[in-house]
Motif scaffolding. Structure first.
Motif, PDB file in Angstrom:
ATOM      1  N   ARG A  95      24.442  29.225  35.228  1.00 14.11           N
ATOM      2  CA  ARG A  95      25.690  29.461  34.501  1.00 14.11           C
ATOM      3  C   ARG A  95      26.835  29.415  35.505  1.00 14.11           C
ATOM      4  NH1 ARG A  95      24.534  31.416  29.346  1.00 14.11           N
ATOM      5  NH2 ARG A  95      22.430  32.268  29.154  1.00 14.11           N
ATOM      6  N   ASN A  97      29.945  30.553  37.486  1.00 14.98           N
ATOM      7  CA  ASN A  97      30.487  31.833  37.921  1.00 14.98           C
ATOM      8  C   ASN A  97      31.955  31.954  37.513  1.00 14.98           C
ATOM      9  OD1 ASN A  97      28.152  32.737  39.181  1.00 14.98           O
ATOM     10  ND2 ASN A  97      28.675  31.724  41.096  1.00 14.98           N
ATOM     11  N   PRO A  98      32.421  33.174  37.299  1.00 16.87           N
ATOM     12  CA  PRO A  98      33.853  33.345  37.004  1.00 16.87           C
ATOM     13  C   PRO A  98      34.691  33.085  38.255  1.00 16.87           C
ATOM     14  CG  PRO A  98      32.745  35.465  37.076  1.00 16.87           C
ATOM     15  CD  PRO A  98      31.688  34.427  37.201  1.00 16.87           C
ATOM     16  N   ASN A  99      35.913  32.674  38.053  1.00 17.72           N
ATOM     17  CA  ASN A  99      36.848  32.397  39.142  1.00 17.72           C
ATOM     18  C   ASN A  99      37.897  33.499  39.208  1.00 17.72           C
ATOM     19  OD1 ASN A  99      35.687  29.938  39.846  1.00 17.72           O
ATOM     20  ND2 ASN A  99      36.874  28.848  38.298  1.00 17.72           N
ATOM     21  N   VAL A 123      41.924  35.713  36.463  1.00 17.41           N
ATOM     22  CA  VAL A 123      40.469  35.683  36.329  1.00 17.41           C
ATOM     23  C   VAL A 123      40.152  34.724  35.195  1.00 17.41           C
ATOM     24  CG1 VAL A 123      38.398  37.015  35.792  1.00 17.41           C
ATOM     25  CG2 VAL A 123      40.227  38.054  37.121  1.00 17.41           C
ATOM     26  N   SER A 124      39.243  33.767  35.478  1.00 20.38           N
ATOM     27  CA  SER A 124      38.883  32.801  34.434  1.00 20.38           C
ATOM     28  C   SER A 124      37.377  32.603  34.419  1.00 20.38           C
ATOM     29  CB  SER A 124      39.600  31.473  34.652  1.00 20.38           C
ATOM     30  OG  SER A 124      39.175  30.891  35.860  1.00 20.38           O
ATOM     31  N   ARG A 125      36.880  32.286  33.238  1.00 20.06           N
ATOM     32  CA  ARG A 125      35.455  32.026  33.088  1.00 20.06           C
ATOM     33  C   ARG A 125      35.288  30.927  32.066  1.00 20.06           C
ATOM     34  NH1 ARG A 125      30.638  32.424  31.266  1.00 20.06           N
ATOM     35  NH2 ARG A 125      28.978  33.860  31.645  1.00 20.06           N
TER      36      ARG A 125
END
Length: 173
Positions: A95, A97-99, A123-125
């Motif tokens: 999956r 990873n979030p940024n 924060v992004s996903r």
């Protein structure tokens, strides 16, 4: 000097010097001895090199096939390719990873009304919809299956070539 076989794969060199009562014989012995010492190793190498070479034991067909399976460069490369495609299955199942991004600007300048400090955080996903991950895994599994089938076909062709060459060699004998 005499050279005689000691074993099948080695030779022994004997230098024999005889004593004679004449003064001319001792001069000949002194002249021949350095010459013999100089040429004997070369003679041993020449004679030993031709006599040491033994024919190896003949291979059976199964030994030739096993040797081709373990040392054929194209089969080794295809085996490494199969391993690489199996590792891509692992990558496809991961999956994302979030940024997390943090940005700041104008921080090194003095703060005043014309030049304020500016900070930004984000924060992004990635959310996959529509079963994209499952499809990606299915494609990776299918690619691995195709690669394994190609390896099996290539191995079959190499074994056929070895058996054909072995049979032709026996026919030629």
């Amino acid at each position: 000097a005499s050279i005689g076989p000691r074993h099948r794969s080695s030779f022994e060199v004997h230098l024999s010097v005889t004593q004679s009562s004449s003064p001319h014989a001792s001069r000949r012995t002194r002249a021949v001895l350095p010459l013999a010492r100089r040429w004997c190793p070369i003679l041993v190498l020449l004679v030993g090199g031709t006599c040491v070479a033994q024919t190896p034991a003949p291979l059976s067909m199964q030994q030739a096939v096993d040797l081709a399976r373990t040392q054929n460069p194209s089969l080794l490369a295809a085996g490494i390719h199969v391993t690489a495609t199996q590792q891509s299955e692992v990558t496809a199942g991961l999956r994302v990873n979030p940024n997390f991004n943090l940005t700041g600007s104008d921080v090194s300048l003095a703060a005043n009304s014309n030049n304020p400090y500016f900070y930004s955080g984000q924060v992004s996903r990635l959310f996959e919809r529509g079963q994209k991950r499952r499809w990606r895994l299915d494609i990776a599994h299918s690619t691995s299956d195709v690669t394994r089938s190609q390896y099996a076909d290539q191995e079959r062709q190499v074994v056929l070539a070895v058996k054909t060459a072995f049979t032709q060699m026996l026919g030629a004998k």
